[in-house]
Design an enzyme around this catalytic site. Structure first.
Site, PDB file in Angstrom:
ATOM      1  N   GLY A  12      27.612  66.934  24.367  1.00 38.45           N
ATOM      2  CA  GLY A  12      27.700  68.334  23.958  1.00 38.45           C
ATOM      3  C   GLY A  12      28.575  69.220  24.828  1.00 38.45           C
ATOM      4  O   GLY A  12      28.407  70.443  24.837  1.00 38.45           O
ATOM      5  N   SER A  13      29.553  68.638  25.541  1.00 34.33           N
ATOM      6  CA  SER A  13      30.361  69.502  26.408  1.00 34.33           C
ATOM      7  C   SER A  13      31.310  70.393  25.600  1.00 34.33           C
ATOM      8  O   SER A  13      31.583  71.523  25.995  1.00 34.33           O
ATOM      9  CB  SER A  13      31.128  68.675  27.445  1.00 34.33           C
ATOM     10  N   ASN A  14      31.812  69.908  24.482  1.00 30.80           N
ATOM     11  CA  ASN A  14      32.653  70.778  23.638  1.00 30.80           C
ATOM     12  C   ASN A  14      31.822  71.891  23.014  1.00 30.80           C
ATOM     13  O   ASN A  14      32.265  73.042  22.945  1.00 30.80           O
ATOM     14  CB  ASN A  14      33.363  69.959  22.555  1.00 30.80           C
ATOM     15  N   ARG A  65      25.478  58.217   2.705  1.00 31.80           N
ATOM     16  CA  ARG A  65      25.998  59.357   3.469  1.00 31.80           C
ATOM     17  C   ARG A  65      25.650  60.711   2.841  1.00 31.80           C
ATOM     18  O   ARG A  65      25.270  61.654   3.500  1.00 31.80           O
ATOM     19  CB  ARG A  65      27.519  59.299   3.556  1.00 31.80           C
ATOM     20  N   MET A  94      28.833  61.630  15.803  1.00 34.04           N
ATOM     21  CA  MET A  94      29.271  60.249  15.607  1.00 34.04           C
ATOM     22  C   MET A  94      28.939  59.708  14.214  1.00 34.04           C
ATOM     23  O   MET A  94      28.376  58.637  14.062  1.00 34.04           O
ATOM     24  CB  MET A  94      28.632  59.348  16.687  1.00 34.04           C
ATOM     25  N   ARG A  95      29.282  60.506  13.214  1.00 32.55           N
ATOM     26  CA  ARG A  95      29.084  60.053  11.841  1.00 32.55           C
ATOM     27  C   ARG A  95      30.278  60.499  11.008  1.00 32.55           C
ATOM     28  O   ARG A  95      30.829  61.568  11.253  1.00 32.55           O
ATOM     29  CB  ARG A  95      27.824  60.696  11.237  1.00 32.55           C
ATOM     30  N   ASN A 111      37.170  69.553  13.510  1.00 31.97           N
ATOM     31  CA  ASN A 111      36.786  68.466  14.410  1.00 31.97           C
ATOM     32  C   ASN A 111      37.748  68.444  15.600  1.00 31.97           C
ATOM     33  O   ASN A 111      38.870  68.915  15.507  1.00 31.97           O
ATOM     34  CB  ASN A 111      36.885  67.133  13.646  1.00 31.97           C
ATOM     35  N   HIS A 113      39.532  65.743  18.291  1.00 28.86           N
ATOM     36  CA  HIS A 113      39.796  64.315  18.474  1.00 28.86           C
ATOM     37  C   HIS A 113      40.564  64.111  19.779  1.00 28.86           C
ATOM     38  O   HIS A 113      41.547  64.822  20.032  1.00 28.86           O
ATOM     39  CB  HIS A 113      40.612  63.792  17.281  1.00 28.86           C
ATOM     40  N   ASP A 149      40.059  61.337  10.501  1.00 34.42           N
ATOM     41  CA  ASP A 149      40.938  62.079  11.427  1.00 34.42           C
ATOM     42  C   ASP A 149      42.305  62.396  10.801  1.00 34.42           C
ATOM     43  O   ASP A 149      43.332  62.312  11.465  1.00 34.42           O
ATOM     44  CB  ASP A 149      41.138  61.283  12.738  1.00 34.42           C
TER      45      ASP A 149
HETATM   46  C1  GRF Z   1      35.002  64.249  22.857  1.00 38.19           C
HETATM   47  O1  GRF Z   1      35.904  63.477  23.594  1.00 38.19           O
HETATM   48  C2  GRF Z   1      35.569  64.533  21.483  1.00 38.19           C
HETATM   49  O2  GRF Z   1      36.959  64.642  21.468  1.00 38.19           O
HETATM   50  C3  GRF Z   1      35.137  63.311  20.697  1.00 38.19           C
HETATM   51  O3  GRF Z   1      33.866  62.993  21.196  1.00 38.19           O
HETATM   52  C4  GRF Z   1      33.725  63.488  22.528  1.00 38.19           C
HETATM   53  C5  GRF Z   1      32.524  64.374  22.529  1.00 38.19           C
HETATM   54  O4  GRF Z   1      32.200  64.858  23.805  1.00 38.19           O
HETATM   55  N1  GRF Z   1      35.163  63.604  19.283  1.00 38.19           N
HETATM   56  P1  GRF Z   1      31.152  66.042  23.977  1.00 38.19           P
HETATM   57  O5  GRF Z   1      29.863  65.592  23.293  1.00 38.19           O
HETATM   58  O6  GRF Z   1      31.727  67.263  23.343  1.00 38.19           O
HETATM   59  O7  GRF Z   1      30.971  66.175  25.452  1.00 38.19           O
END
Ligand code: GRF
Length: 204
Positions: A12-14, A65, A94-95, A111, A113, A149
């Protein structure tokens, strides 16, 4: 105001950088809900600390899905993240989402990437870049379409690959850039500065 839902599966860092930027940079969007498909996602604790509502919708056991995505959509709508007034950010979710979900929220799902798309789509992009011998990689924020993507690019940041880079060191430098461009893309969206024209986005 626009309502934001963020979908996560792990660290969850983003998500954290988006939530903090909304406050700090006064991005005109309401952080309505964080949804995780994993009950033990670390990001859930971070979201709680930041005072944002969290929901867990476990994906385990779902074969179809769209059946799963319908649960996500009804939760998004419960928090005001609607196809008319919402933005959905995938942040380490992750889906693969269903074409029906994409269609319902057309150009409202984005998203991040960890590569310069269209290079190195899918999983382990940083390793793909190293294995390929790329001299530059980076990250991309893009709209989500029905492909993997493949949606229109909103922002990209370039990261130089060093000769002694490992997956870890490269990932770390790319992540630093992710934390800058993802909030920036949310800001542009919230201020209605992104127009999608075919495969291109026009940023005003
Ligand atoms: C990030 O590298 C993002 O680009 C990819 O998954 C990772 C998620 O990291 N889609 P976080 O959970 O946001 O830390």
């Amino acid at each position: 105001m626009l309502n934001l839902g963020i979908l996560i599966s792990g660290r969850g860092s983003n998500m954290e950088s988006i939530l903090k930027s909304i406050k700090k940079k006064k991005i005109p969007i309401n952080a309505a809900v964080i949804i995780s498909n994993k009950p033990d996602a670390k990001g859930l604790k971070i979201a709680e600390k930041l005072g944002v509502s969290i929901e867990v919708i476990e994906s385990k056991g779902f074969k179809n899905r769209w059946e799963y995505d319908k649960k996500i959509i009804s939760t998004l709508i419960k928090y005001g993240v609607t196809p008319k007034n919402g933005l959905v950010c995938l942040a380490g979710f992750m889906r693969i989402i269903s074409p029906e979900f994409v269609k319902k929220y057309k150009n409202r799902i984005i998203n991040i990437h960890p590569a310069l798309l269209p290079s190195f789509p899918g999983l382990d992009s940083q390793k793909q870049a190293l294995d390929y011998g790329a001299k530059y990689s980076g990250c991309t924020v893009h709209f989500v379409d029905a492909g993997m993507d493949t949606g229109p690019v909103i922002i990209q940041a370039i990261v130089k690959v060093k000769e002694n880079d490992t997956v870890e060191t490269l990932s770390k430098r790319i992540l630093k850039e992710e934390h800058k461009i993802y909030p920036e893309a949310v800001n542009l969206f919230a201020r209605k500065k992104i127009k999608v024209v075919g495969r291109r986005t026009i940023i005003s």
